[in-house]
Design an enzyme around this catalytic site. Structure first.
Site, PDB file in Angstrom:
ATOM      1  N   ARG A 177      54.920  26.273  37.637  1.00 17.33           N
ATOM      2  CA  ARG A 177      55.881  27.378  37.440  1.00 17.33           C
ATOM      3  C   ARG A 177      57.309  26.831  37.361  1.00 17.33           C
ATOM      4  NH1 ARG A 177      55.082  31.819  41.864  1.00 17.33           N
ATOM      5  NH2 ARG A 177      56.750  32.811  40.704  1.00 17.33           N
ATOM      6  N   HIS A 187      62.593  37.197  48.112  1.00 15.94           N
ATOM      7  CA  HIS A 187      61.348  36.427  48.222  1.00 15.94           C
ATOM      8  C   HIS A 187      61.581  34.928  48.188  1.00 15.94           C
ATOM      9  CE1 HIS A 187      59.039  40.188  46.644  1.00 15.94           C
ATOM     10  NE2 HIS A 187      59.373  40.298  47.917  1.00 15.94           N
ATOM     11  N   GLY A 238      62.693  45.729  35.416  1.00 17.54           N
ATOM     12  CA  GLY A 238      61.552  44.827  35.302  1.00 17.54           C
ATOM     13  C   GLY A 238      60.736  44.642  36.557  1.00 17.54           C
ATOM     14  N   THR A 239      60.434  45.754  37.235  1.00 21.90           N
ATOM     15  CA  THR A 239      59.563  45.604  38.404  1.00 21.90           C
ATOM     16  C   THR A 239      58.551  46.741  38.450  1.00 21.90           C
ATOM     17  OG1 THR A 239      59.461  45.386  40.816  1.00 21.90           O
ATOM     18  CG2 THR A 239      61.185  46.821  39.935  1.00 21.90           C
ATOM     19  N   SER A 240      57.330  46.409  38.907  1.00 19.05           N
ATOM     20  CA  SER A 240      56.312  47.454  39.067  1.00 19.05           C
ATOM     21  C   SER A 240      56.602  48.248  40.342  1.00 19.05           C
ATOM     22  CB  SER A 240      54.925  46.812  39.161  1.00 19.05           C
ATOM     23  OG  SER A 240      54.917  45.886  40.251  1.00 19.05           O
ATOM     24  N   CYS A 286      58.123  16.298  54.044  1.00 17.69           N
ATOM     25  CA  CYS A 286      59.496  16.496  54.516  1.00 17.69           C
ATOM     26  C   CYS A 286      60.245  15.163  54.518  1.00 17.69           C
ATOM     27  CB  CYS A 286      59.463  17.060  55.938  1.00 17.69           C
ATOM     28  SG  CYS A 286      61.094  17.145  56.705  1.00 17.69           S
ATOM     29  N   ASN A 341      62.329  49.526  31.971  1.00 21.29           N
ATOM     30  CA  ASN A 341      60.967  48.996  31.987  1.00 21.29           C
ATOM     31  C   ASN A 341      60.235  49.559  30.768  1.00 21.29           C
ATOM     32  OD1 ASN A 341      58.294  48.235  32.704  1.00 21.29           O
ATOM     33  ND2 ASN A 341      58.927  48.197  34.860  1.00 21.29           N
ATOM     34  N   PRO A 342      59.565  48.677  29.983  1.00 23.48           N
ATOM     35  CA  PRO A 342      58.840  49.229  28.813  1.00 23.48           C
ATOM     36  C   PRO A 342      57.618  50.060  29.204  1.00 23.48           C
ATOM     37  CG  PRO A 342      58.538  46.842  28.960  1.00 23.48           C
ATOM     38  CD  PRO A 342      59.521  47.215  30.019  1.00 23.48           C
ATOM     39  N   VAL A 377      62.078  34.471  42.195  1.00 16.38           N
ATOM     40  CA  VAL A 377      62.396  33.204  42.882  1.00 16.38           C
ATOM     41  C   VAL A 377      62.901  32.160  41.885  1.00 16.38           C
ATOM     42  CG1 VAL A 377      60.698  33.640  44.708  1.00 16.38           C
ATOM     43  CG2 VAL A 377      59.980  32.404  42.640  1.00 16.38           C
TER      44      VAL A 377
HETATM   45  N1  APR Z   1      61.725  43.844  30.303  1.00 12.42           N
HETATM   46  C1  APR Z   1      61.665  44.682  31.381  1.00 12.42           C
HETATM   47  N2  APR Z   1      60.551  44.877  32.113  1.00 12.42           N
HETATM   48  C2  APR Z   1      59.443  44.207  31.733  1.00 12.42           C
HETATM   49  C3  APR Z   1      59.414  43.320  30.626  1.00 12.42           C
HETATM   50  C4  APR Z   1      60.616  43.147  29.902  1.00 12.42           C
HETATM   51  N3  APR Z   1      60.672  42.328  28.821  1.00 12.42           N
HETATM   52  N4  APR Z   1      58.148  42.812  30.509  1.00 12.42           N
HETATM   53  C5  APR Z   1      57.426  43.347  31.525  1.00 12.42           C
HETATM   54  N5  APR Z   1      58.192  44.189  32.249  1.00 12.42           N
HETATM   55  C6  APR Z   1      57.828  44.982  33.433  1.00 12.42           C
HETATM   56  C7  APR Z   1      56.377  45.351  33.529  1.00 12.42           C
HETATM   57  O1  APR Z   1      56.134  46.579  32.854  1.00 12.42           O
HETATM   58  C8  APR Z   1      56.202  45.512  35.045  1.00 12.42           C
HETATM   59  O2  APR Z   1      56.488  46.836  35.457  1.00 12.42           O
HETATM   60  O3  APR Z   1      58.089  44.158  34.557  1.00 12.42           O
HETATM   61  C9  APR Z   1      57.258  44.579  35.627  1.00 12.42           C
HETATM   62  C10 APR Z   1      56.667  43.355  36.271  1.00 12.42           C
HETATM   63  O4  APR Z   1      55.921  43.788  37.393  1.00 12.42           O
HETATM   64  P1  APR Z   1      55.191  42.686  38.292  1.00 12.42           P
HETATM   65  O5  APR Z   1      54.498  41.715  37.387  1.00 12.42           O
HETATM   66  O6  APR Z   1      54.419  43.436  39.320  1.00 12.42           O
HETATM   67  O7  APR Z   1      56.380  41.861  38.965  1.00 12.42           O
HETATM   68  P2  APR Z   1      57.254  42.310  40.211  1.00 12.42           P
HETATM   69  O8  APR Z   1      57.416  43.791  40.231  1.00 12.42           O
HETATM   70  O9  APR Z   1      58.471  41.476  40.197  1.00 12.42           O
HETATM   71  O10 APR Z   1      56.316  41.854  41.452  1.00 12.42           O
HETATM   72  C11 APR Z   1      56.881  41.969  42.737  1.00 12.42           C
HETATM   73  O11 APR Z   1      54.984  40.746  43.594  1.00 12.42           O
HETATM   74  O12 APR Z   1      53.568  38.961  43.247  1.00 12.42           O
HETATM   75  C12 APR Z   1      54.634  39.417  44.006  1.00 12.42           C
HETATM   76  O13 APR Z   1      56.302  38.131  45.021  1.00 12.42           O
HETATM   77  C13 APR Z   1      55.828  38.536  43.773  1.00 12.42           C
HETATM   78  O14 APR Z   1      58.153  39.144  43.521  1.00 12.42           O
HETATM   79  C14 APR Z   1      56.830  39.450  43.090  1.00 12.42           C
HETATM   80  C15 APR Z   1      56.400  40.824  43.584  1.00 12.42           C
END
Ligand code: APR
Length: 251
Positions: free
Chosen positions: A70, A119, A189-191, A149, A215-216, A103
């Site tokens: 990553r 995180h 951009g977060t679920s 370490c 968010n799309p 991160v």
């Molecule tokens: N622009 C905006 N949003 C987007 C795009 C984009 N180009 N592509 C995808 N997305 C959205 C998706 O629709 C989804 O809702 O980004 C979101 C990503 O969601 P997750 O993959 O669940 O990521 P996140 O919400 O950051 O997860 C939270 O979960 O696994 C743990 O620690 C990890 O920080 C992470 C936490």
């Protein structure tokens, strides 16, 4: 139908304390995989194996190989227009803080100063024994894994929050303080499914803040948002920057 970028620009200009809350989707347009999307990391890997204390205990080398992979993706990625616009909004005084679940450090690379990392950060390692923390300038090579370490020689780990682990106390407290002060929270951009991070925008909303959801796809915030921007972050923030006359670096 009014361009949501115009609507959000007006909300920002009329706000007195706006904050941004981001997840993996803000870095998707930089080529960094999200976790739960169709090509998300948790579709291909088992999180309990790779992002949990017990997974690390069982196979520290495998976990380090996954984080090094990553890190290589992130090292070759660049911030996108969303990261740059959010940093420009902070310089313009329109955004006070960025609270991120990511991160990857891309908000800082794009110039954001007040970044709260809930995180942790993939570029920091910490000793599992003496707690020593240090920055990794580049992804560790395979023959360095599992990392040790530099101070006491014990097994080191990525300085990120794994499933089942508490979030850094100070970061979480600051994030809720910022959310309590905000009259506008832009969620990008977060679920929103992971707690306690996912509740931070709800905390702001419950205290009367307006909520913009970029968010799309529909997510946890769709039903409570004042504005739902159903598009990818990079093109939206490019238009928002144009509407507000913010200069973004040409990639
Ligand atoms: N622009 C905006 N949003 C987007 C795009 C984009 N180009 N592509 C995808 N997305 C959205 C998706 O629709 C989804 O809702 O980004 C979101 C990503 O969601 P997750 O993959 O669940 O990521 P996140 O919400 O950051 O997860 C939270 O979960 O696994 C743990 O620690 C990890 O920080 C992470 C936490």
């Amino acid at each position: 139908m009014e361009d949501p970028a115009v609507k959000v620009a007006r909300l920002l200009e009329n706000s007195s304390y706006a904050i941004v809350f981001t997840g993996a989707g803000v870095s998707a347009d930089s080529g960094i995989p999200t976790f739960r999307g169709p090509d998300g990391l948790w579709r291909r890997y088992r999180p309990e194996e790779l992002a949990s204390p017990w997974g690390f205990e069982r196979n520290p080398r495998l976990v380090w190989e996954w984080y090094a992979w990553r890190m290589r993706i992130i090292a070759s990625a660049r911030p996108n227009a969303a990261h740059y616009a959010i940093a420009a909004l902070e310089r313009r005084g329109l955004v006070r803080a960025v609270i991120t679940q990511n991160v990857d450090g891309l908000h800082q690379r794009a110039g954001s100063k007040n970044v709260i990392e809930l995180h942790g950060n993939i570029w920091r390692a910490r000793c599992t024994r003496c707690g020593y923390r240090w920055i990794l300038e580049s992804p560790p090579s395979d023959d360095e894994l599992p990392l040790r370490c530099p101070r006491c020689g014990s097994l080191a780990r990525p300085d990120v929050v794994w499933f089942g682990e508490p979030l850094p106390e100070a970061a979480l407290r600051r994030a809720f303080e910022e959310a309590g002060k905000a009259d506008l929270v832009i969620v990008v951009g977060t679920s929103g499914v992971v707690e306690p991070a996912g509740s931070i925008p709800v905390h702001a909303k419950e205290r009367g803040a307006r909520l913009v959801n970029v968010n799309p796809e529909p997510n946890r915030y769709t039903g409570m948002a004042d504005v739902n921007v159903e598009e990818r972050a990079a093109p939206f923030f490019e238009r928002l920057a144009r509407v507000l006359g913010l200069e973004l670096p040409r990639e």
